[in-house]
Write a protein that holds these residues in place. Structure first.
Motif, PDB file in Angstrom:
ATOM      1  N   GLY A   8       0.789  -1.338  -0.024  1.00 54.86           N
ATOM      2  CA  GLY A   8      -0.011   0.040  -0.103  1.00 54.86           C
ATOM      3  C   GLY A   8       0.769   1.120   0.092  1.00 54.86           C
ATOM      4  O   GLY A   8       0.296   2.371   0.143  1.00 54.86           O
ATOM      5  N   LEU A  22      -6.920   9.267   5.538  1.00 54.91           N
ATOM      6  CA  LEU A  22      -6.576  10.801   5.566  1.00 54.91           C
ATOM      7  C   LEU A  22      -6.810  11.058   7.193  1.00 54.91           C
ATOM      8  O   LEU A  22      -7.777  10.632   7.920  1.00 54.91           O
ATOM      9  N   ASN A  39      -7.480  14.363   8.021  1.00 56.45           N
ATOM     10  CA  ASN A  39      -7.641  15.446   7.465  1.00 56.45           C
ATOM     11  C   ASN A  39      -7.694  16.973   8.314  1.00 56.45           C
ATOM     12  O   ASN A  39      -7.646  17.968   8.064  1.00 56.45           O
ATOM     13  N   ASP A  40      -7.562  16.561   9.552  1.00 58.51           N
ATOM     14  CA  ASP A  40      -7.516  17.619  10.525  1.00 58.51           C
ATOM     15  C   ASP A  40      -5.935  18.446  10.714  1.00 58.51           C
ATOM     16  O   ASP A  40      -5.884  19.545  10.556  1.00 58.51           O
ATOM     17  N   VAL A  41      -4.890  17.647  10.121  1.00 61.31           N
ATOM     18  CA  VAL A  41      -3.643  18.086   9.628  1.00 61.31           C
ATOM     19  C   VAL A  41      -3.319  18.157   8.309  1.00 61.31           C
ATOM     20  O   VAL A  41      -2.247  18.453   7.877  1.00 61.31           O
ATOM     21  N   GLY A  42      -4.049  17.699   7.566  1.00 64.99           N
ATOM     22  CA  GLY A  42      -3.958  17.549   6.102  1.00 64.99           C
ATOM     23  C   GLY A  42      -2.824  16.441   5.847  1.00 64.99           C
ATOM     24  O   GLY A  42      -2.349  16.210   4.815  1.00 64.99           O
ATOM     25  N   ALA A  43      -2.788  15.376   6.669  1.00 68.11           N
ATOM     26  CA  ALA A  43      -1.748  14.323   6.363  1.00 68.11           C
ATOM     27  C   ALA A  43      -2.612  13.158   5.796  1.00 68.11           C
ATOM     28  O   ALA A  43      -3.799  12.791   5.902  1.00 68.11           O
ATOM     29  N   GLY A  44      -1.700  12.303   5.091  1.00 67.83           N
ATOM     30  CA  GLY A  44      -2.195  10.795   4.815  1.00 67.83           C
ATOM     31  C   GLY A  44      -1.555   9.981   5.814  1.00 67.83           C
ATOM     32  O   GLY A  44      -0.655  10.289   6.390  1.00 67.83           O
ATOM     33  N   ASN A  64       5.521   8.989   7.764  1.00 64.19           N
ATOM     34  CA  ASN A  64       5.965  10.399   7.942  1.00 64.19           C
ATOM     35  C   ASN A  64       4.638  11.375   7.402  1.00 64.19           C
ATOM     36  O   ASN A  64       5.234  12.332   6.924  1.00 64.19           O
ATOM     37  N   GLY A  65       3.811  10.758   7.526  1.00 62.85           N
ATOM     38  CA  GLY A  65       2.490  11.801   7.015  1.00 62.85           C
ATOM     39  C   GLY A  65       2.112  11.768   5.424  1.00 62.85           C
ATOM     40  O   GLY A  65       1.211  12.207   5.325  1.00 62.85           O
ATOM     41  N   GLY A  66       3.077  11.185   4.783  1.00 60.68           N
ATOM     42  CA  GLY A  66       2.457  11.099   3.302  1.00 60.68           C
ATOM     43  C   GLY A  66       1.278  10.237   2.876  1.00 60.68           C
ATOM     44  O   GLY A  66       1.236   9.320   3.561  1.00 60.68           O
ATOM     45  N   LEU A  67       0.757  10.578   1.862  1.00 60.45           N
ATOM     46  CA  LEU A  67      -0.532   9.701   1.472  1.00 60.45           C
ATOM     47  C   LEU A  67       0.219   8.383   1.105  1.00 60.45           C
ATOM     48  O   LEU A  67       1.019   8.295   0.296  1.00 60.45           O
ATOM     49  N   ALA A  68      -0.635   7.388   1.416  1.00 55.61           N
ATOM     50  CA  ALA A  68      -0.234   5.939   1.108  1.00 55.61           C
ATOM     51  C   ALA A  68      -1.568   5.426   1.093  1.00 55.61           C
ATOM     52  O   ALA A  68      -2.444   5.668   1.793  1.00 55.61           O
ATOM     53  N   PRO A 115       2.629  18.433   7.093  1.00 53.79           N
ATOM     54  CA  PRO A 115       2.143  17.141   7.522  1.00 53.79           C
ATOM     55  C   PRO A 115       3.033  16.020   6.900  1.00 53.79           C
ATOM     56  O   PRO A 115       2.846  14.911   7.402  1.00 53.79           O
ATOM     57  N   SER A 116       3.984  15.989   5.921  1.00 55.76           N
ATOM     58  CA  SER A 116       4.641  14.983   5.517  1.00 55.76           C
ATOM     59  C   SER A 116       5.942  15.454   5.481  1.00 55.76           C
ATOM     60  O   SER A 116       6.272  16.287   4.752  1.00 55.76           O
ATOM     61  N   LEU A 167       3.324  12.968  -0.762  1.00 55.22           N
ATOM     62  CA  LEU A 167       2.118  13.774  -0.986  1.00 55.22           C
ATOM     63  C   LEU A 167       1.105  13.923   0.388  1.00 55.22           C
ATOM     64  O   LEU A 167       0.862  12.712   0.841  1.00 55.22           O
ATOM     65  N   PHE A 205      -2.096  16.322   2.066  1.00 57.85           N
ATOM     66  CA  PHE A 205      -2.885  17.694   1.886  1.00 57.85           C
ATOM     67  C   PHE A 205      -2.664  18.741   2.788  1.00 57.85           C
ATOM     68  O   PHE A 205      -3.350  19.265   3.509  1.00 57.85           O
ATOM     69  N   ARG A 258      -7.483  21.709   8.244  1.00 57.78           N
ATOM     70  CA  ARG A 258      -6.261  22.382   7.979  1.00 57.78           C
ATOM     71  C   ARG A 258      -6.548  23.178   6.866  1.00 57.78           C
ATOM     72  O   ARG A 258      -7.109  22.956   5.969  1.00 57.78           O
ATOM     73  N   SER A 265      -3.196  23.665  11.131  1.00 57.02           N
ATOM     74  CA  SER A 265      -3.898  22.509  11.329  1.00 57.02           C
ATOM     75  C   SER A 265      -4.940  22.526  12.816  1.00 57.02           C
ATOM     76  O   SER A 265      -4.682  23.416  13.272  1.00 57.02           O
TER      77      SER A 265
END
Lengths: 359, 359, 359
Positions: free
Chosen positions: A62, B57, B59-64, B75-79, C72-73, C78, C80, C99, C146
């Motif tokens: 993933g 997500l 989404n409170d901090v914009g992280a994935g 480390n917070g990146g979208l995955a 966030p990352s 990536l 948001f 955020r 955030s």
């Protein structure tokens, strides 16, 4: 217009070499798993604007990942490591800015019936290996390079840039982006010229880059690397025959790697048989090297989806340390990390079968 | 066809336990915030190919973020930590490869009126807690597992796989992917069989996995874990009644956790009232455990969008260290990190209200 | 309805300051490169639900990145970081959670003809600089925050929130999210009120936040920050004239930064000329400060795509350490890291030209 596109490829693979073995859920055995967004705008007067954002995927876990070269996401997050470009195209060709595949890598892909994916990837051995290969910060042998400006002629606008039409040209320069006075490590300049017409496609690439300094380069603060690659294919109807010859070299003594290969893609029912032989030889004292033979079958369920199987055998010569690299920044068995440093890797086999769907 | 889909859920929550408290902007209080891409291709002859890429997500901090289990992005990146699969389906069922929810997790979701989200999530205590729970590298209690091959019967192709039709079956195996000779830590095998018809849905799961070695397992290099879970629901028209009973156990002494629960979803106006009671008891010397009671209201503004509120009370027994875990790999108050190691957590309350929209 | 949207912007830039220089492939020289997903649902009765997920891009290297503020990352994946919100709107205005850009940042963007992008960005110097600027964990000067809850009046639902209609209002509160008893570092409260009608737009913002403790604040465990910003623009047909005045201050002595600026966007052919002068002065013992003058040209190839060029000159006064920051969480030359700590940065120039396409 904006398009969402990608590939999801997964399968089961078994790798064994030097007494070690691993069975795994593999990805990108036939094509690199990826997710992308691209778009084109007609500006009138023959001009058009384009963008292309393409991320590699490790869908077995993933994760997102780049191609492993100057990897933009070091912790598994999605990143557009395969391509991140904006460009403008017209009758003059295309000017493209951002991260992209360098001209010196394309022949490795185009003239490999396995497209550098899965156990049979020719780049397992032809990309150099060891300190002159994927290892280190040498941008020369990278399959993706950041901070580039590129010119293309003979390709469709925003093309994936593998095979052009008629005479085609690719020129790329990557900025080192070091502050004034610092060594230009990371700088890359390369080009590729080819011809595609009728059954014939042939292309020659040359590139030069600056990497981290070896002992002999300590004074100037960088090493230099060079590569050339001549490849061609000829379509005889029932099959597409391929050959390539090339070399990677650096300013450190004994780091020249000469490689060559012969391959074919043979049409067979609703699919094809990829076959390849590759060899590499280093000019160091022990003349290390390797050869690889690979075969497979790709069964097309549709234009987008295929089942596939492949098998590959690597034979290291002398103290060679070549092994299965996997593609797409992951999916490799990682056997090399289990070997002790400096141990010759011996011979190994890789098998894989899976499914690839694209969208 | 390719679809973009997801959920964005945010609200304000207040958690307090053991003398500590936190007010926060929370996410995933009703449903797990997520973004995904999925597609289906009809291959003819009853066959179809599918892919599904789904990212969690914060989404409170914009992280994935992933689901916290073998998190692919640290480390917070979208995955695509929630799911990354390719599959082929036909009359024979569906074969699916990649990262997905294991059979042993689904009952925790399906028979919880809070769907393991927000303060009222039953998995706060039923997932085990402590060393047998989310902690450690034990894939058994994970809500997502990487490197799996899966077979499903009785589900729609590419389904989110919670409730099948008639008799339904899920079987999953995850490869340990360790080089030859190394202990098979990370290996998982599990299954789930159920029946859904008319007002009734009932499902039984069993799974076995190998995790990091406890002291008693040092010689063989891994521990073993087992879980079973029997759950069911019955729709009486005005409400859906639910119950479950299960256990997690490992090869270390005193790490068996027995859990059970009763719950209901009561229709009320343009929405519903979720109610749940859960309990867990460990077989260690001090017989630690916890119980949780939770209630809420979900007000549907449309089929896609809802306002919600919920409240939950956890009561630890003896030296229990159960607390609010949050869902979706984040959103939790993190109070446990503020307690000293080994401190019993006492009793606590969680409140949340927010909005969830899906697309 | 769900929309995929974004910007890809790249160019070549040259920065030099204090004897150092760097030529680079730059991004976001005209607009912040980004990729996003947003959607709206009509709930009837004047109500609507919305979400907005927007990631920053560093397309020169294929990375994702946030805006650098509570990023966030942290490893290039990536995320948001530009915006991650869900909201509900009606006749009462809009309530938005997640955020987002704080009210105290919008004037920096709206009344800068460079929109805080590229070498000419006014925020190079007006955002504060040094310990009171982007550095540290002070949420006050951040362009994204955030864990916020926000109320808006006078804006279109789900708007990007820069310029409202008639009288417009923005109020935001960010939770510190520290466990009970811990200092409220990270807490932010701010507002912005404006009027837009005919050729006139004027807006005033004020915000207060709590950051990491300076020596003088050690006892209470946090420092306080305040900012105000008054800006306006007037459209005279051939040009839009702009001005702003504001200050950032903290509870540490000598950390007040007063800034002001005059600017214009002059229509010219199929594009416009941005011009700006900005100045900042600190109230420390040496009265450090800087001024910046910048000019450019934006040539619109279409409504979505433009070519651009800009030049900027920063002159530090006394021991000022202002330099080119780049926008969008990256793209900056990073010259400041090459200077020794405490070295005055002298004067510097930045040039950039490139292409931006949006979708």
């Amino acid at each position: 217009s904006v398009a969402l596109f990608g590939v999801v490829d997964a399968g089961v693979a078994r790798y064994s070499q030097g007494g070690l073995g691993k069975t795994m859920l593999d990805t990108s055995g036939l094509g690199p798993s990826s997710l992308g967004f691209r778009g084109t705008e007609d500006l009138g007067g023959g001009l058009s604007a384009h963008f292309w954002l393409e991320a590699a995927l490790l869908n077995d876990v993933g994760a997102g990942s780049s191609s492993g070269n100057g990897n933009p996401s070091t912790n598994g997050g999605l990143a557009f490591g395969r391509r991140g470009t904006v460009s403008i195209a017209g009758r003059f060709g295309e000017v493209r800015l951002g991260r992209d595949t360098p001209p010196s890598w394309w022949n490795h892909v185009v003239f490999d019936p396995f497209f550098t994916a899965g156990p049979g990837s020719g780049a397992n051995i032809t990309s150099g290996g060891g300190a002159n290969g994927f290892a280190g910060a040498n941008p020369l042998s990278f399959s993706r390079i950041s901070n580039t400006i590129q010119y293309q002629w003979g390709f469709a606008p925003n093309a994936q840039s593998a095979i052009g039409r008629g005479v085609y040209v690719q020129l790329m320069h990557a900025f080192a982006e070091n502050a004034g006075g610092a060594p230009a490590r990371g700088q890359y300049s390369g080009g590729r010229i080819g011809y595609a017409g009728g059954p014939l496609n042939v292309a020659l690439s040359y590139a030069r880059s600056k990497g981290p300094a070896y002992a002999a380069d300590a004074a100037r603060g960088y090493s230099t690397f060079e590569s050339f690659n001549l490849g061609g294919s000829y379509d005889i109807g029932a099959a597409r025959l391929m050959a390539h010859v090339g070399a990677n070299d650096s300013s450190a003594p004994g780091t020249r790697h000469d490689h060559w290969g012969l391959a074919a893609t043979i049409n067979a029912g609703p699919g094809y048989i990829p076959l390849a032989y590759n060899a590499v030889r280093q000019n160091n004292a022990t003349r290390d090297g390797a050869s690889q033979i690979a075969a497979g079958y790709v069964y097309n369920l549709s234009r987008r989806t295929a089942l596939y199987a492949s098998a590959s055998y690597i034979r290291n010569r002398n103290n060679g340390t070549y092994t299965f690299l996997g593609g797409n920044g992951g999916g490799q068995p990682g056997l090399q990390t289990a070997f002790g440093a400096g141990t010759p890797f011996g011979s190994g086999t890789g098998y894989g079968m899976g499914i690839r769907t694209s969208f």
